[in-house]
Scaffold this active site. Structure first.
Site, PDB file in Angstrom:
ATOM      1  N   GLY A  10       0.821  -1.203   0.000  1.00  0.00           N
ATOM      2  CA  GLY A  10       0.000   0.000   0.000  1.00  0.00           C
ATOM      3  C   GLY A  10       0.854   1.252   0.000  1.00  0.00           C
ATOM      4  N   ILE A  12       1.594   3.890   2.305  1.00  0.00           N
ATOM      5  CA  ILE A  12       2.591   4.124   3.356  1.00  0.00           C
ATOM      6  C   ILE A  12       3.461   2.883   3.547  1.00  0.00           C
ATOM      7  CG2 ILE A  12       2.957   4.917   5.721  1.00  0.00           C
ATOM      8  CD1 ILE A  12       0.057   5.996   5.633  1.00  0.00           C
ATOM      9  N   ASP A  31       0.193  -8.804   2.106  1.00  0.00           N
ATOM     10  CA  ASP A  31      -0.809  -7.928   1.491  1.00  0.00           C
ATOM     11  C   ASP A  31      -1.824  -8.813   0.783  1.00  0.00           C
ATOM     12  OD1 ASP A  31      -2.111  -5.835  -0.195  1.00  0.00           O
ATOM     13  OD2 ASP A  31      -0.430  -4.613   0.510  1.00  0.00           O
ATOM     14  N   SER A 125      -3.873   6.879  13.899  1.00  0.00           N
ATOM     15  CA  SER A 125      -4.316   8.063  13.172  1.00  0.00           C
ATOM     16  C   SER A 125      -4.711   9.179  14.120  1.00  0.00           C
ATOM     17  CB  SER A 125      -5.517   7.685  12.301  1.00  0.00           C
ATOM     18  OG  SER A 125      -6.172   8.826  11.786  1.00  0.00           O
ATOM     19  N   TYR A 150     -14.327   4.383  11.054  1.00  0.00           N
ATOM     20  CA  TYR A 150     -12.879   4.268  10.841  1.00  0.00           C
ATOM     21  C   TYR A 150     -12.117   4.761  12.071  1.00  0.00           C
ATOM     22  CZ  TYR A 150      -8.212   5.743   9.538  1.00  0.00           C
ATOM     23  OH  TYR A 150      -6.860   5.942   9.538  1.00  0.00           O
ATOM     24  N   LYS A 154      -9.603   2.686  15.015  1.00  0.00           N
ATOM     25  CA  LYS A 154      -8.259   3.053  15.477  1.00  0.00           C
ATOM     26  C   LYS A 154      -8.228   3.206  16.998  1.00  0.00           C
ATOM     27  CE  LYS A 154      -6.139   2.967  11.561  1.00  0.00           C
ATOM     28  NZ  LYS A 154      -5.161   1.879  11.278  1.00  0.00           N
ATOM     29  N   GLY A 297     -18.508  13.193   9.126  1.00  0.00           N
ATOM     30  CA  GLY A 297     -17.309  12.564   9.686  1.00  0.00           C
ATOM     31  C   GLY A 297     -16.065  13.426   9.626  1.00  0.00           C
TER      32      GLY A 297
END
Length: 337
Positions: A10, A12, A31, A125, A150, A154, A297
């Site tokens: 991906g 990052i 992955d 995050s 989301y 986290k 959001g």
């Protein structure tokens, strides 16, 4: 010394694999290719001269995770990126996010806690802070109620890791990123969203290339410098290097507690319109955009207090916003040839 990078093809993850290999680590990439391309392996090899070991595994399959750790018994550290990450999509499909982001984490930790010692870097995050009341956001800023599924995954993920470090040989660092952008300066790897981009910069660069008719700016009535949302945009290579520093801290046993937390950002906020202006400068073209209603959001502003990472990790960002945008534009132009 084998280091596992989940989601290693991906955005990052791939840049972190490059930095790890540049430092001499043996990297194993996991992955499932759900939001990435196998072609990224070639880009990593062209930059570093070496292709990492690759295992195509869906971490939601517990038996597959168990089989992986039975095969690779010398793993000493895991950097965990594999997760779904779009705020808007998580609002529309929360169960996908809870399965993908929580189940996979649990299965990884179940294997790692079997080891007498293990090192774990978690891709967290700034969304865990929700809409923080004070800027810039420090690690001591209170965790607010999550504004999206989301963000909630986290928060839950961090709590799970914290609980495991208390009862096992696991040492972990939670890295709370702000907004990663850009691409490797070689333009061999970069951000490659599947379908319509969920992040601002790839949408900008795709619009600049004519793939998108125009950019939608979600709201211009926020209490910010120009009414648009403000974020802390960090170059992905700077971010990747922070993971190597954090991992080395654990391997060298320099961590002060079994669980540590660091914000990763530039310490400076930029509005959506400021990012558009930066793109127009580096690309020497006007970007078509339209102001549309706010998106559910989204927080008003979020930028990091980076003092802790700067002092304790000895890490800080090097790239400017314009340099990051320029690298993203170079990457976009290359892949559209």
């Amino acid at each position: 010394m084998q280091i596992v990078v989940t989601g290693g093809l991906g955005f990052i993850g791939s840049h972190t694999v490059v930095e790890l290999q540049n430092e001499g680590y043996e990297v194993i990439v996991i992955d499932n290719l759900s939001n990435s391309s196998i072609d990224v392996l070639g880009g990593i090899e062209r930059i570093t001269g070496k292709q990492p070991i690759f295992e195509q595994i869906d971490l939601r399959e517990k038996a597959a995770v168990q089989a992986f750790f039975a095969k690779y018994t010398e793993v000493t550290g895991v950097i965990h990126f594999a997760a779904s990450k779009a705020v808007g999509e998580s609002v529309q499909n929360p169960l996908l996010y809870y399965e993908n982001n929580i189940a996979s984490l649990v299965y990884l930790l179940q294997e790692l806690q079997k080891k007498p010692e293990a090192h774990f870097i978690f891709s967290s995050s700034c969304t865990v802070y929700g809409q923080a009341e004070v800027m810039p956001i420090a690690e001591t800023t209170p965790i607010q109620a999550a504004m999206s599924p989301y963000g909630n995954t986290k928060q839950i993920g961090e709590e799970i890791i914290s609980d495991v470090t208390k009862v096992s040989g696991l040492n972990a660092i939670l890295l709370r990123y702000f907004n990663p952008i850009g691409a490797h300066p070689s333009a061999e790897i970069g951000e490659l969203p599947i379908g319509v981009p969920q992040n601002l910069v790839p949408f900008i660069t795709q619009t600049g290339m004519g793939l998108r008719k125009e950019l939608s700016v979600y709201g211009n009535d926020y209490p910010t410098v120009d009414g648009t949302c403000v974020r802390d945009y960090i170059h992905v290579v700077d971010l990747a290097k922070a993971h190597v520093v954090a991992l080395q801290r654990l391997l060298d046993k320099k961590n002060e507690t079994a669980l540590e937390v660091f914000n990763l950002g530039t310490g400076k906020g930029s509005s959506v319109l400021e990012v558009i202006t930066a793109f127009e400068k580096v690309s020497e073209q006007k970007l078509p955009y339209t102001i549309v209603p706010r998106r559910e959001g989204d927080v008003t502003e979020a930028y990091a207090n980076t003092e802790k990472a700067n002092k304790i990790l000895g890490w800080k960002t090097a790239a400017t916003l314009e340099e990051a945008i320029e690298s993203a534009w170079k990457w976009e132009q290359k892949i559209r040839k």
